[in-house]
Design a protein around this motif. Structure first.
Motif, PDB file in Angstrom:
ATOM      1  N   PHE A 170       0.822  -1.202   0.000  1.00  0.00           N
ATOM      2  CA  PHE A 170       0.000   0.000   0.000  1.00  0.00           C
ATOM      3  C   PHE A 170       0.865   1.266   0.000  1.00  0.00           C
ATOM      4  CE2 PHE A 170      -3.572  -2.386   2.441  1.00  0.00           C
ATOM      5  CZ  PHE A 170      -4.095  -2.859   1.243  1.00  0.00           C
ATOM      6  N   THR A 184      -6.578   3.145  -1.265  1.00  0.00           N
ATOM      7  CA  THR A 184      -6.135   1.902  -0.616  1.00  0.00           C
ATOM      8  C   THR A 184      -7.213   0.823  -0.740  1.00  0.00           C
ATOM      9  OG1 THR A 184      -4.932   3.319   0.931  1.00  0.00           O
ATOM     10  CG2 THR A 184      -5.051   0.984   1.480  1.00  0.00           C
ATOM     11  N   ASP A 185      -8.484   1.245  -0.636  1.00  0.00           N
ATOM     12  CA  ASP A 185      -9.581   0.284  -0.839  1.00  0.00           C
ATOM     13  C   ASP A 185      -9.437  -0.401  -2.196  1.00  0.00           C
ATOM     14  OD1 ASP A 185     -10.759   0.925   1.566  1.00  0.00           O
ATOM     15  OD2 ASP A 185     -12.252   2.299   0.697  1.00  0.00           O
ATOM     16  N   GLN A 187      -6.702  -0.700  -4.018  1.00  0.00           N
ATOM     17  CA  GLN A 187      -5.527  -1.585  -4.024  1.00  0.00           C
ATOM     18  C   GLN A 187      -5.883  -2.934  -3.398  1.00  0.00           C
ATOM     19  OE1 GLN A 187      -2.220   1.357  -2.427  1.00  0.00           O
ATOM     20  NE2 GLN A 187      -1.289  -0.226  -3.670  1.00  0.00           N
ATOM     21  N   GLU A 188      -6.574  -2.861  -2.256  1.00  0.00           N
ATOM     22  CA  GLU A 188      -6.914  -4.092  -1.540  1.00  0.00           C
ATOM     23  C   GLU A 188      -7.885  -4.954  -2.356  1.00  0.00           C
ATOM     24  OE1 GLU A 188      -7.758  -3.695   2.672  1.00  0.00           O
ATOM     25  OE2 GLU A 188      -9.149  -5.384   2.589  1.00  0.00           O
ATOM     26  N   LYS A 189      -8.864  -4.269  -2.985  1.00  0.00           N
ATOM     27  CA  LYS A 189      -9.835  -5.020  -3.774  1.00  0.00           C
ATOM     28  C   LYS A 189      -9.151  -5.706  -4.946  1.00  0.00           C
ATOM     29  CE  LYS A 189     -14.364  -4.423  -6.101  1.00  0.00           C
ATOM     30  NZ  LYS A 189     -14.381  -5.807  -6.473  1.00  0.00           N
ATOM     31  N   THR A 192      -7.322  -8.887  -3.639  1.00  0.00           N
ATOM     32  CA  THR A 192      -8.220  -9.956  -3.162  1.00  0.00           C
ATOM     33  C   THR A 192      -9.038 -10.517  -4.347  1.00  0.00           C
ATOM     34  OG1 THR A 192      -9.827  -8.301  -2.436  1.00  0.00           O
ATOM     35  CG2 THR A 192      -8.360  -9.174  -0.755  1.00  0.00           C
ATOM     36  N   PHE A 210      -1.143  -8.132   2.218  1.00  0.00           N
ATOM     37  CA  PHE A 210      -1.101  -6.730   1.787  1.00  0.00           C
ATOM     38  C   PHE A 210      -0.991  -5.752   2.957  1.00  0.00           C
ATOM     39  CE2 PHE A 210      -5.387  -8.581   1.559  1.00  0.00           C
ATOM     40  CZ  PHE A 210      -6.048  -7.872   2.542  1.00  0.00           C
ATOM     41  N   MET A 211      -0.995  -6.234   4.183  1.00  0.00           N
ATOM     42  CA  MET A 211      -0.955  -5.280   5.295  1.00  0.00           C
ATOM     43  C   MET A 211       0.474  -4.908   5.681  1.00  0.00           C
ATOM     44  SD  MET A 211      -3.984  -6.100   7.949  1.00  0.00           S
ATOM     45  CE  MET A 211      -3.614  -7.787   8.390  1.00  0.00           C
ATOM     46  N   ALA A 215      -1.689  -0.421   7.641  1.00  0.00           N
ATOM     47  CA  ALA A 215      -2.901  -1.216   7.416  1.00  0.00           C
ATOM     48  C   ALA A 215      -3.197  -2.096   8.633  1.00  0.00           C
ATOM     49  CB  ALA A 215      -2.745  -2.063   6.157  1.00  0.00           C
ATOM     50  N   SER A 221      -7.305  -6.518   8.159  1.00  0.00           N
ATOM     51  CA  SER A 221      -8.199  -7.397   7.412  1.00  0.00           C
ATOM     52  C   SER A 221      -7.809  -8.856   7.607  1.00  0.00           C
ATOM     53  CB  SER A 221      -8.129  -7.054   5.921  1.00  0.00           C
ATOM     54  OG  SER A 221      -8.678  -8.109   5.156  1.00  0.00           O
ATOM     55  N   SER A 224      -5.848 -10.867   4.808  1.00  0.00           N
ATOM     56  CA  SER A 224      -4.388 -10.866   4.629  1.00  0.00           C
ATOM     57  C   SER A 224      -3.801 -11.940   5.553  1.00  0.00           C
ATOM     58  CB  SER A 224      -3.820  -9.484   4.988  1.00  0.00           C
ATOM     59  OG  SER A 224      -2.457  -9.390   4.651  1.00  0.00           O
TER      60      SER A 224
END
Ligand SMILES: *Cc1c(COP(=O)(O)O)cnc(C)c1O
Length: 385
Positions: A170, A184-185, A187-189, A192, A210-211, A215, A221, A224
């Motif tokens: 991130f 960041t949302d 990136q995470e989506k 995943t 990803f954390m 994060a 989350s 991760s």
């Protein structure tokens, strides 16, 4: 001479108690499905990798470590024969055989790089595949998770590779700005979704992670499988403007001794460039630390230092090995007294984050920048070890 030699100049106290405390706090932040991958690159952020890694593995039960390059990976391997060690960055193909020899997991940044590594090795190389979802540094870059999953599948088909995970990094997880949170949302989506695509096509990798520290603190989350925690292990802020979870404690303190105390008259100058001139009579103490120790020259006339539990301002320029402070209001200061540049003395504390903010950098750079010349002195429960 009964005192250890380091007490005659400058040293960094490294508190393993603080380290263990921080790990226990981070474990509570993470879901039961997420393990800590301790980021110990750059000599454990300047704290000295050997004692840090040993403590993390043997006393905190950490099994995963992340480093930046093959030399660091081998160093950690020599401390921990059983640990999982991931190289986050680049390993030149000519060193690929060492990855096998030391059982190191390599980050893979493209199918091309994967093939190049394979052409240089005899056995099977373990890897995690890096996806660039918005950091713009290294990794597979694709418009859609589907396309990304295709390149990953291509890498997974390479006979000499054993892919064990995918990961991304991130860029702004340490921000509460809505636009950054949305970034960041996304990136995470992306990662995943990519992982889900892989699962659909029959590729089930053990890890997706990803954390980073930010994060881990602000958007933890359970998706991760690893939390690649760096700066918070050492008790510092990913970003000074956001609070970190209660109880995290800085691991490093920086100390030096006072070598000389004198009274100077009004109009006297102190240090190079004559940038400081005394307005009245004052007491000045010289402290045995300077920019060659990693105490930035940018703190000249700006930084403060603790002596006898009180804040003293730096007067004039920080020199290579020494600096001067105003001790006019502090009675009984004498040569041999300890000055605290980072850490706590009495009721006062100066953190690496505070120093960083004075000259426009981050705590990371301050601790990583404490130079080799400064011995690291390790303590546990207040006892020297
Ligand atoms: C350095 C690094 C980390 C750790 O970052 P912190 O902000 O210190 O937690 C995690 N992942 C990658 C890829 C890194 O380069």
């Amino acid at each position: 001479m009964s005192e250890p030699r380091h007490l005659h100049r400058a040293w960094a106290d490294i508190s393993l108690s603080a380290l263990k405390n921080n790990i226990s706090i981070i474990k509570k932040l993470n879901s039961p499905d997420t393990e800590i991958m301790a980021v110990v690159k750059a000599d454990a952020y300047g704290h000295g990798y050997e004692k840090i890694v040993n403590c993390l593995e043997k006393e905190c039960g950490i099994k995963y470590f992340a480093v930046s390059n093959i030399d660091e990976a081998v160093e950690v391997r020599l401390c921990c024969p059983d640990a999982e060690i991931l190289i986050l960055g680049y390993t030149p193909p000519e060193y690929a055989e060492d990855l096998l020899r030391y059982n190191i997991i390599q980050g893979i940044v493209s199918a091309e790089y994967a093939k190049e590594l394979c052409s240089c090795i005899s056995g099977k190389l373990r890897c995690h595949i890096k996806i660039d979802t918005g950091m713009g540094r290294i990794g597979l870059r694709h418009e859609t998770p589907e396309q990304c999953a295709e390149e990953i599948a291509e890498i997974c088909r390479l006979e000499k590779l054993s892919a064990e995970g995918i990961y991304t990094h991130f860029a702004v997880a340490d921000s509460d700005d809505p636009d950054n949170i949305a970034y960041t949302d996304k990136q995470e989506k992306f990662i995943t979704d990519t992982y889900d695509c892989l699962v659909k096509s029959g590729i089930q990798l053990p890890h997706v992670h990803f954390m980073n520290s930010a994060a881990t603190c602000y958007r933890n989350s359970s998706k991760s499988t690893l939390s690649r925690a760096g700066i918070i292990i050492y008790g510092l802020h990913p970003d000074i403007s956001l609070d970190i979870p209660d109880g995290l404690m800085p691991v490093m303190s920086l100390k030096a001794v006072i070598s000389h105390v004198k009274t100077i008259e009004a109009g006297s100058c102190v240090s190079y460039g004559r940038t400081f001139r005394a307005e009245g009579e004052m007491r000045v103490a010289t402290v045995t630390i300077g920019y060659a120790d990693g105490y930035s020259r940018q703190l000249s006339s700006k930084g403060e230092i603790l002596v006898h539990g009180r804040r003293c301002r730096i007067v004039g320029r920080v020199c290579m090995d020494q600096l001067m402070i105003d001790v006019t209001d502090i009675p009984d200061v004498c040569p041999g007294d300890i000055a605290t540049l980072i850490g706590t003395d009495g009721n006062e504390t100066i953190t690496a984050d505070e120093l960083a903010s004075i000259y426009g950098t981050i705590g990371y750079e301050v601790v990583c920048g404490i130079s080799k010349r400064v011995p690291r002195i390790y303590t546990d429960k207040g006892e020297k070890i």
